[in-house]
Design an enzyme around this catalytic site. Sequence first.
Site, short mmCIF file in Angstrom:
data_model
loop_
_atom_site.label_atom_id
_atom_site.label_comp_id
_atom_site.label_asym_id
_atom_site.label_seq_id
_atom_site.Cartn_x
_atom_site.Cartn_y
_atom_site.Cartn_z
N LYS A 174 0.84 -1.20 0.00
CA LYS A 174 0.00 0.00 0.00
C LYS A 174 0.88 1.25 0.00
O LYS A 174 1.69 1.44 0.90
CB LYS A 174 -0.92 -0.01 1.23
CG LYS A 174 -1.68 1.32 1.45
CD LYS A 174 -2.62 1.24 2.67
CE LYS A 174 -3.23 2.61 2.99
NZ LYS A 174 -4.11 2.59 4.18
N ASP A 216 -2.52 10.17 3.98
CA ASP A 216 -3.93 9.80 4.13
C ASP A 216 -4.65 10.82 4.99
O ASP A 216 -4.61 10.76 6.22
CB ASP A 216 -4.02 8.40 4.75
CG ASP A 216 -5.47 7.92 4.86
OD1 ASP A 216 -6.36 8.58 4.29
OD2 ASP A 216 -5.69 6.88 5.52
N LYS A 234 -10.15 12.88 8.31
CA LYS A 234 -9.71 12.41 9.61
C LYS A 234 -9.67 13.58 10.60
O LYS A 234 -9.51 14.72 10.19
CB LYS A 234 -8.28 11.86 9.51
CG LYS A 234 -8.17 10.49 8.86
CD LYS A 234 -6.74 9.99 8.89
CE LYS A 234 -6.61 8.64 8.23
NZ LYS A 234 -7.33 7.55 8.93
N ASP A 264 1.65 6.14 5.73
CA ASP A 264 0.65 5.25 5.13
C ASP A 264 1.16 4.59 3.84
O ASP A 264 0.43 3.86 3.19
CB ASP A 264 -0.66 6.03 4.89
CG ASP A 264 -1.89 5.16 5.07
OD1 ASP A 264 -1.78 4.09 5.69
OD2 ASP A 264 -2.97 5.56 4.58
N ASP A 285 -12.18 7.21 3.72
CA ASP A 285 -10.99 6.94 4.53
C ASP A 285 -10.60 5.46 4.49
O ASP A 285 -9.53 5.09 4.96
CB ASP A 285 -11.24 7.41 5.97
CG ASP A 285 -9.95 7.54 6.77
OD1 ASP A 285 -8.86 7.50 6.14
OD2 ASP A 285 -10.03 7.70 8.00
N GLU A 315 -9.42 3.83 2.13
CA GLU A 315 -8.88 3.96 0.78
C GLU A 315 -7.83 2.91 0.44
O GLU A 315 -7.62 2.61 -0.73
CB GLU A 315 -8.30 5.37 0.59
CG GLU A 315 -6.85 5.56 1.07
CD GLU A 315 -6.66 5.34 2.56
OE1 GLU A 315 -7.66 5.45 3.31
OE2 GLU A 315 -5.53 5.05 3.00
N ARG A 322 -7.74 -0.33 0.85
CA ARG A 322 -8.32 -1.49 0.17
C ARG A 322 -8.72 -1.15 -1.26
O ARG A 322 -8.72 -2.01 -2.14
CB ARG A 322 -9.51 -2.03 0.98
CG ARG A 322 -10.58 -1.00 1.25
CD ARG A 322 -11.51 -1.40 2.39
NE ARG A 322 -10.91 -1.12 3.70
CZ ARG A 322 -11.52 -1.34 4.86
NH1 ARG A 322 -12.74 -1.86 4.89
NH2 ARG A 322 -10.93 -1.06 6.00
N1 BES Z 1 -4.33 4.41 7.01
C1 BES Z 1 -5.51 4.15 7.75
C2 BES Z 1 -5.31 3.11 8.83
C3 BES Z 1 -4.48 3.54 10.01
C4 BES Z 1 -5.06 4.20 11.08
C5 BES Z 1 -3.15 3.22 10.08
C6 BES Z 1 -4.31 4.56 12.17
C7 BES Z 1 -2.39 3.60 11.17
C8 BES Z 1 -2.97 4.25 12.22
C9 BES Z 1 -6.62 3.64 6.83
O1 BES Z 1 -6.61 4.15 5.56
C10 BES Z 1 -7.90 4.05 7.46
O2 BES Z 1 -8.14 5.21 7.56
N2 BES Z 1 -8.69 3.07 7.89
C11 BES Z 1 -9.93 3.33 8.53
C12 BES Z 1 -10.93 2.31 8.02
C13 BES Z 1 -12.34 2.59 8.45
C14 BES Z 1 -12.85 3.84 7.77
C15 BES Z 1 -13.17 1.39 8.09
C16 BES Z 1 -9.74 3.20 10.02
O3 BES Z 1 -9.01 2.32 10.46
O4 BES Z 1 -10.28 4.01 10.76
ZN ZN Z 2 -4.78 4.76 4.86
MN MN Z 3 -7.63 6.00 5.46
#
Ligand code: BES
Ligand code: ZN
Ligand code: MN
Length: 497
Positions: free
Chosen positions: A266, A271, A278, A289, A348, A350, A352
């Site tokens: 990835k 992000d 966020k 990220d 968010d 993103e 996947r």
């Molecule tokens: N890059 C983030 C995941 C992440 C969060 C990595 C905190 C490291 C620390 C990912 O893109 C994301 O935002 N995931 C969301 C998914 C949700 C919207 C289903 C998450 O984990 O909040």
């Molecule tokens: Zn992310």
């Molecule tokens: Mn995200």
Amino acid sequence: MEFSIKSGSPEKHKCDCLVVGVFESRQLSVPAKRVDKASGGHLGRILDRGDLQGKSGTTLLLHGTPGIGAARVLLVGLGKESEFGEKAYREALAAATRALRETGCQEALYTLSELAVGKRPAAWRVRQAVLTARDVLYRADGLKSKKDPAPAAFDRIGFTLPERESRSAAAALSQGQAIAGGVDLARELGNLPANICTPSYLAQQAQKLARTHKLKCEVLDRARMEKLGMGSLLSVARGSHQPPRFIVLQYHGGKAKAKPIVLVGKGITFDTGGISLKPGAEMDEMKYDMSGAASVLGAFSALAEMKLPLNVVGLIPTTENMPGGAATRPGDIVTSMSGQTIEILNTDAEGRLILCDALTYAERFAPDCVIDVATLTGACVIALGAVASGLMANNDALAEELLTAGQDAGDRAWQLPLWEDYQEMLKSNFADIPNISGSRAAGTITGACFLARFAKNYRWAHLDIAGTAWRSGAAKGSTGRPVPLLTHFLMKRAGKL
Ligand code: BES
Ligand code: ZN
Ligand code: MN
């Protein structure tokens, strides 16, 4: 740092510092006993004064120890002898290296490599020693105009081993160096801010790696991705002024017909969450990220340096996730390269969305297996913290191989289930699949379930490294994980372990 293996009598060796381990309750390690004897009981007398309890991670620097060749002796606590194992071994190596960095020593000789660590062979002990020392010596001051206090002269470490073990350890020394080089590359990229480390920058780094190691590298631009139908990946790139890239790296070290292992990383260079923005706190950390992408590049660096007899493909979908007038909106429906339509309920989620098109692209290589690496879910940080990466797979044998590789590398993963029951949580009223489930339950697993829908035609595993790829807090920064896990997996596949 230059590393070497030394056999013979460490107590006679002339160097700036001899490093010896001491257990709690005044138990000298075997090499420490030899030094104690050569010095006429000097170490024992020092311990009697109570200046070093032998607790794991503690050190005591001695000058002018009689009867030995080294100018100094560094005593390192090993913890309780009965509890001594892999963790205490690494802690002792790290503590010694941290202490020596602050001295005027140039060359040190570590006798820690002689310690019995469970049933781990000398090659393992040496690889871990190199990795641990390099981890401690890494500095993240590349962008500071005044460097952190200039490193002392410290630039040579010898590891002592009895003659019979030193042959097998020589190969381990260069393996350790190659892996540490890959870790450093991943850390360096992870630490770079998003205004420097853009998708184009990652592509340039891949090309540089390809030139150094004679790899094949192709970089697809937006137009090529459009032609391939990567509508899901491109939907993430819409809000950004930085053009997206799709990096394809190929290493041919194996037989021409051998099916390749495909690594997918990835590469979200920042992000923000997109329109599903966020919260502001700690958003700077979202520069990491792209750590999945960085770890694929790191693994390639190590694998090419070791010239492993394997075929490996690296795929890196990379873009920023930004809000903006052209950005994807919650509710938008896009068509992925697989043909499946996706309802983007949360912009968010993103990672996947870019990975699924890469997983479809992977099919053209008729892979032996595909492993994707991603900072995918905050839920994984909650579940496993910074200790283990999350592992999910559609094939148990592959999962087992990766778990073992993580154990051996000191870069552990822990498996979570991918049962069909979880797939039921991903239902869309308007498209084939939503990009999130309606609830926060099992967030790491539902993220992997989404990916699984695009990985049906080969053996596949997914590593969620959201908790392991970087450290938060005062010592915040990239860790270079899971480069050691990935390289150990590849080394084992190549018969080099
Ligand atoms: N890059 C983030 C995941 C992440 C969060 C990595 C905190 C490291 C620390 C990912 O893109 C994301 O935002 N995931 C969301 C998914 C949700 C919207 C289903 C998450 O984990 O909040
Ligand atoms: Zn992310
Ligand atoms: Mn995200």
